[in-house]
Design a protein around this motif. Structure first.
Motif, PDB file in Angstrom:
ATOM      1  N   HIS A 114      -7.966  -7.936   6.757  1.00 41.69           N
ATOM      2  CA  HIS A 114      -8.905  -7.594   5.676  1.00 41.69           C
ATOM      3  C   HIS A 114      -8.590  -6.233   5.053  1.00 41.69           C
ATOM      4  CE1 HIS A 114     -11.092  -5.778   9.190  1.00 41.69           C
ATOM      5  NE2 HIS A 114     -11.345  -4.831   8.324  1.00 41.69           N
ATOM      6  N   HIS A 115      -7.744  -5.435   5.704  1.00 47.68           N
ATOM      7  CA  HIS A 115      -7.340  -4.147   5.154  1.00 47.68           C
ATOM      8  C   HIS A 115      -6.167  -4.260   4.180  1.00 47.68           C
ATOM      9  CE1 HIS A 115      -9.883  -1.508   7.576  1.00 47.68           C
ATOM     10  NE2 HIS A 115      -9.604  -2.266   8.632  1.00 47.68           N
ATOM     11  N   MET A 116      -5.478  -5.400   4.150  1.00 46.32           N
ATOM     12  CA  MET A 116      -4.291  -5.534   3.306  1.00 46.32           C
ATOM     13  C   MET A 116      -4.686  -5.502   1.827  1.00 46.32           C
ATOM     14  SD  MET A 116      -1.851  -5.828   5.539  1.00 46.32           S
ATOM     15  CE  MET A 116      -1.583  -6.331   7.259  1.00 46.32           C
ATOM     16  N   GLY A 117      -3.920  -4.752   1.051  1.00 45.58           N
ATOM     17  CA  GLY A 117      -4.195  -4.707  -0.370  1.00 45.58           C
ATOM     18  C   GLY A 117      -3.964  -6.051  -1.039  1.00 45.58           C
ATOM     19  N   ASP A 118      -2.941  -6.773  -0.602  1.00 42.03           N
ATOM     20  CA  ASP A 118      -2.600  -8.089  -1.144  1.00 42.03           C
ATOM     21  C   ASP A 118      -2.363  -9.026   0.036  1.00 42.03           C
ATOM     22  OD1 ASP A 118      -1.524 -10.369  -2.291  1.00 42.03           O
ATOM     23  OD2 ASP A 118      -0.233  -9.272  -3.693  1.00 42.03           O
ATOM     24  N   PRO A 119      -3.428  -9.686   0.529  1.00 41.52           N
ATOM     25  CA  PRO A 119      -3.271 -10.548   1.706  1.00 41.52           C
ATOM     26  C   PRO A 119      -2.244 -11.655   1.518  1.00 41.52           C
ATOM     27  CG  PRO A 119      -5.593 -10.154   1.263  1.00 41.52           C
ATOM     28  CD  PRO A 119      -4.835  -9.626   0.088  1.00 41.52           C
ATOM     29  N   GLY A 120      -2.152 -12.207   0.306  1.00 39.95           N
ATOM     30  CA  GLY A 120      -1.186 -13.266   0.066  1.00 39.95           C
ATOM     31  C   GLY A 120       0.244 -12.787   0.278  1.00 39.95           C
ATOM     32  N   LEU A 135       4.530 -18.428  15.932  1.00 43.49           N
ATOM     33  CA  LEU A 135       3.072 -18.488  15.978  1.00 43.49           C
ATOM     34  C   LEU A 135       2.452 -17.310  15.224  1.00 43.49           C
ATOM     35  CD1 LEU A 135       0.591 -19.943  17.359  1.00 43.49           C
ATOM     36  CD2 LEU A 135       0.850 -18.266  19.209  1.00 43.49           C
ATOM     37  N   LEU A 136       1.523 -17.619  14.323  1.00 47.32           N
ATOM     38  CA  LEU A 136       0.713 -16.609  13.637  1.00 47.32           C
ATOM     39  C   LEU A 136      -0.695 -16.642  14.208  1.00 47.32           C
ATOM     40  CD1 LEU A 136       0.184 -14.566  11.243  1.00 47.32           C
ATOM     41  CD2 LEU A 136      -0.513 -16.590   9.916  1.00 47.32           C
ATOM     42  N   VAL A 137      -1.219 -15.469  14.570  1.00 48.74           N
ATOM     43  CA  VAL A 137      -2.582 -15.355  15.094  1.00 48.74           C
ATOM     44  C   VAL A 137      -3.337 -14.339  14.249  1.00 48.74           C
ATOM     45  CG1 VAL A 137      -4.018 -14.873  17.110  1.00 48.74           C
ATOM     46  CG2 VAL A 137      -1.684 -15.747  17.429  1.00 48.74           C
ATOM     47  N   ILE A 138      -4.428 -14.781  13.631  1.00 45.40           N
ATOM     48  CA  ILE A 138      -5.307 -13.877  12.876  1.00 45.40           C
ATOM     49  C   ILE A 138      -6.687 -13.934  13.516  1.00 45.40           C
ATOM     50  CG2 ILE A 138      -6.487 -13.463  10.691  1.00 45.40           C
ATOM     51  CD1 ILE A 138      -4.038 -14.472   9.239  1.00 45.40           C
ATOM     52  N   ALA A 139      -7.220 -12.782  13.882  1.00 44.66           N
ATOM     53  CA  ALA A 139      -8.581 -12.685  14.409  1.00 44.66           C
ATOM     54  C   ALA A 139      -9.350 -11.727  13.501  1.00 44.66           C
ATOM     55  CB  ALA A 139      -8.573 -12.185  15.847  1.00 44.66           C
ATOM     56  N   GLU A 140     -10.471 -12.188  12.981  1.00 41.12           N
ATOM     57  CA  GLU A 140     -11.230 -11.376  12.034  1.00 41.12           C
ATOM     58  C   GLU A 140     -12.713 -11.332  12.401  1.00 41.12           C
ATOM     59  OE1 GLU A 140     -10.861  -9.319   9.565  1.00 41.12           O
ATOM     60  OE2 GLU A 140      -8.677  -9.380   9.445  1.00 41.12           O
ATOM     61  N   LEU A 141     -13.393 -10.280  11.916  1.00 39.34           N
ATOM     62  CA  LEU A 141     -14.821 -10.117  12.137  1.00 39.34           C
ATOM     63  C   LEU A 141     -15.597 -10.826  11.034  1.00 39.34           C
ATOM     64  CD1 LEU A 141     -13.324  -7.049  12.552  1.00 39.34           C
ATOM     65  CD2 LEU A 141     -15.571  -6.619  13.532  1.00 39.34           C
ATOM     66  N   ASP A 142     -16.521 -11.683  11.425  1.00 41.52           N
ATOM     67  CA  ASP A 142     -17.471 -12.235  10.462  1.00 41.52           C
ATOM     68  C   ASP A 142     -18.692 -11.338  10.342  1.00 41.52           C
ATOM     69  OD1 ASP A 142     -16.014 -14.652   9.870  1.00 41.52           O
ATOM     70  OD2 ASP A 142     -16.542 -15.319  11.875  1.00 41.52           O
ATOM     71  N   SER A 143     -19.003 -10.615  11.402  1.00 42.25           N
ATOM     72  CA  SER A 143     -20.083  -9.632  11.362  1.00 42.25           C
ATOM     73  C   SER A 143     -19.754  -8.501  12.322  1.00 42.25           C
ATOM     74  CB  SER A 143     -21.423 -10.275  11.744  1.00 42.25           C
ATOM     75  OG  SER A 143     -21.449 -10.628  13.115  1.00 42.25           O
ATOM     76  N   PHE A 144     -20.144  -7.298  11.938  1.00 45.04           N
ATOM     77  CA  PHE A 144     -19.949  -6.147  12.813  1.00 45.04           C
ATOM     78  C   PHE A 144     -21.039  -6.140  13.879  1.00 45.04           C
ATOM     79  CE2 PHE A 144     -17.345  -5.243   9.252  1.00 45.04           C
ATOM     80  CZ  PHE A 144     -16.339  -4.405   9.723  1.00 45.04           C
ATOM     81  N   PRO A 145     -20.791  -5.472  15.008  1.00 49.04           N
ATOM     82  CA  PRO A 145     -21.747  -5.559  16.121  1.00 49.04           C
ATOM     83  C   PRO A 145     -23.143  -5.058  15.756  1.00 49.04           C
ATOM     84  CG  PRO A 145     -19.647  -4.654  16.864  1.00 49.04           C
ATOM     85  CD  PRO A 145     -19.577  -4.718  15.368  1.00 49.04           C
ATOM     86  N   ALA A 165     -21.705  -3.069   4.126  1.00 42.27           N
ATOM     87  CA  ALA A 165     -21.034  -4.220   3.513  1.00 42.27           C
ATOM     88  C   ALA A 165     -20.757  -3.959   2.032  1.00 42.27           C
ATOM     89  CB  ALA A 165     -21.889  -5.474   3.683  1.00 42.27           C
ATOM     90  N   LYS A 166     -21.704  -3.314   1.349  1.00 43.04           N
ATOM     91  CA  LYS A 166     -21.484  -2.962  -0.051  1.00 43.04           C
ATOM     92  C   LYS A 166     -20.334  -1.971  -0.183  1.00 43.04           C
ATOM     93  CE  LYS A 166     -26.329  -3.597  -1.418  1.00 43.04           C
ATOM     94  NZ  LYS A 166     -27.553  -2.898  -1.905  1.00 43.04           N
ATOM     95  N   ARG A 167     -20.272  -0.999   0.721  1.00 39.11           N
ATOM     96  CA  ARG A 167     -19.182  -0.022   0.687  1.00 39.11           C
ATOM     97  C   ARG A 167     -17.830  -0.706   0.865  1.00 39.11           C
ATOM     98  NH1 ARG A 167     -19.297   5.262   4.169  1.00 39.11           N
ATOM     99  NH2 ARG A 167     -17.397   5.438   2.951  1.00 39.11           N
ATOM    100  N   ARG A 168     -17.760  -1.643   1.810  1.00 40.76           N
ATOM    101  CA  ARG A 168     -16.488  -2.329   2.048  1.00 40.76           C
ATOM    102  C   ARG A 168     -16.081  -3.154   0.834  1.00 40.76           C
ATOM    103  NH1 ARG A 168     -18.551  -2.244   7.475  1.00 40.76           N
ATOM    104  NH2 ARG A 168     -19.869  -4.064   7.096  1.00 40.76           N
ATOM    105  N   ALA A 169     -17.061  -3.792   0.181  1.00 41.57           N
ATOM    106  CA  ALA A 169     -16.749  -4.567  -1.021  1.00 41.57           C
ATOM    107  C   ALA A 169     -16.255  -3.651  -2.135  1.00 41.57           C
ATOM    108  CB  ALA A 169     -17.982  -5.349  -1.470  1.00 41.57           C
ATOM    109  N   GLU A 170     -16.896  -2.514  -2.303  1.00 41.93           N
ATOM    110  CA  GLU A 170     -16.481  -1.560  -3.333  1.00 41.93           C
ATOM    111  C   GLU A 170     -15.079  -1.019  -3.062  1.00 41.93           C
ATOM    112  OE1 GLU A 170     -19.606   1.293  -3.122  1.00 41.93           O
ATOM    113  OE2 GLU A 170     -21.105  -0.065  -3.966  1.00 41.93           O
ATOM    114  N   ALA A 171     -14.726  -0.907  -1.793  1.00 38.75           N
ATOM    115  CA  ALA A 171     -13.405  -0.405  -1.416  1.00 38.75           C
ATOM    116  C   ALA A 171     -12.322  -1.475  -1.523  1.00 38.75           C
ATOM    117  CB  ALA A 171     -13.441   0.142   0.009  1.00 38.75           C
ATOM    118  N   GLY A 172     -12.719  -2.712  -1.826  1.00 43.40           N
ATOM    119  CA  GLY A 172     -11.745  -3.785  -1.999  1.00 43.40           C
ATOM    120  C   GLY A 172     -11.274  -4.425  -0.712  1.00 43.40           C
ATOM    121  N   LEU A 173     -12.003  -4.225   0.392  1.00 42.47           N
ATOM    122  CA  LEU A 173     -11.607  -4.871   1.635  1.00 42.47           C
ATOM    123  C   LEU A 173     -11.851  -6.371   1.547  1.00 42.47           C
ATOM    124  CD1 LEU A 173     -12.858  -2.384   4.380  1.00 42.47           C
ATOM    125  CD2 LEU A 173     -10.651  -2.484   3.223  1.00 42.47           C
ATOM    126  N   HIS A 174     -10.984  -7.131   2.173  1.00 38.45           N
ATOM    127  CA  HIS A 174     -11.024  -8.585   2.059  1.00 38.45           C
ATOM    128  C   HIS A 174     -11.816  -9.190   3.221  1.00 38.45           C
ATOM    129  CE1 HIS A 174      -8.128  -8.793  -1.289  1.00 38.45           C
ATOM    130  NE2 HIS A 174      -7.620  -7.716  -0.727  1.00 38.45           N
TER     131      HIS A 174
END
Length: 261
Positions: A114-120, A135-145, A165-174
């Motif tokens: 989610h930190h990648m500027g261009d995930p594709g 093998l590719l393994v991606i583990a991501e957070l759906d919600s923070f603790p 969550a608003k801050r992360r969206a404004e920062a462009g995190l995926h």
């Protein structure tokens, strides 16, 4: 937030959520080839690199991160664990063309995509770096603790999470990307997805109070202009009193994708 606090938070996450991490690493171990060459993307404090080195006998791990502080901490942990000869570190910006990491059997990306500027583009680079069948393994957070569910302080924690969550969206995190679709679009096959609901109740690991403190301090950082003065005061009071509480829980959601080149 200072790097040392972020490093501590990542280390505590592995300690408190040890069952989740153990199950995830075990799953990867069953799917990986013998003695694999592993690439850890956005390796952070080294939780994944060390766990993979322990789980996969004869493996060689290349841990990649942009932060020299993170990599120095990782090297120190690897040396202390007697794994320094099997874990090398590379400082690199994965949003730029990737260096040649050499033949790779497993790519591990835990809470880093989610930190990648261009995930594709990052997934295309991952596809190119893997051997056929790799093998590719991606583990991501759906919600923070969340730590205060069902307590009188639940509301202020929820409002803090909403602003973060608003801050992360404004920062462009995926956050909340459909990584399954993105993985398929990059050319990977045999995509498997697992959603994990984590809900820990007392008695909790001894490190839970400190984990909650570091996570809530990270939330508190930068919210001066986003929360009311009363909410800020309430959040400060919560953080100051965490060591005396017996009503903490740990609730978070993670999703894991495994795929083959």
């Amino acid at each position: 937030m200072a790097h040392d606090h972020l490093i501590e938070m990542l280390d505590l996450d592995a300690e408190v959520l040890h069952e989740y991490h153990r199950d995830l690493i075990g799953w990867v171990g069953r799917e990986a080839v013998d003695r694999p060459r592993v690439l850890d993307l956005g390796a952070g404090s080294g939780t994944g690199s060390l766990a993979l080195a322990r789980e996969l006998p004869g493996s060689e791990i290349t841990a990649v991160d942009l932060s020299p502080e993170m990599l120095a901490h990782l090297r120190s942990r690897a040396d202390a664990a007697g794994l320094g000869e099997r874990i090398r570190t590379i400082e690199a910006d994965l949003d730029r063309p990737w260096p040649d990491f050499g033949p790779t059997d497993v790519i591990w990306a835990a809470s880093s995509m989610h930190h990648m500027g261009d995930p594709g583009r990052a997934l295309a680079s991952a596809f190119g770096a893997l051997r056929p069948g790799g093998l590719l393994v991606i583990a991501e957070l759906d919600s923070f603790p969340h730590f205060l569910a069902g307590t009188p302080d639940e509301g202020v924690e929820e409002r803090g999470h909403a602003e973060m969550a608003k801050r992360r969206a404004e920062a462009g995190l995926h956050m909340h990307e459909n990584w399954g679709d993105r993985i398929t679009q990059a050319g990977f096959k045999a995509v498997t997805e697992r959603h994990i609901d984590i809900d820990l109740r007392p008695p909790l690991p001894a490190a839970t109070a400190r984990y909650a403190e570091v996570c809530l301090l990270r939330m508190r950082h930068g919210l001066d202009e986003r929360l009311s003065s009363s909410d800020l005061a309430a959040l400060n009071k919560v953080v100051a009193g965490l060591g005396d509480r017996d009503d903490l829980s740990v609730r978070t959601e993670r999703t894991i994708w495994l795929a083959r080149r």
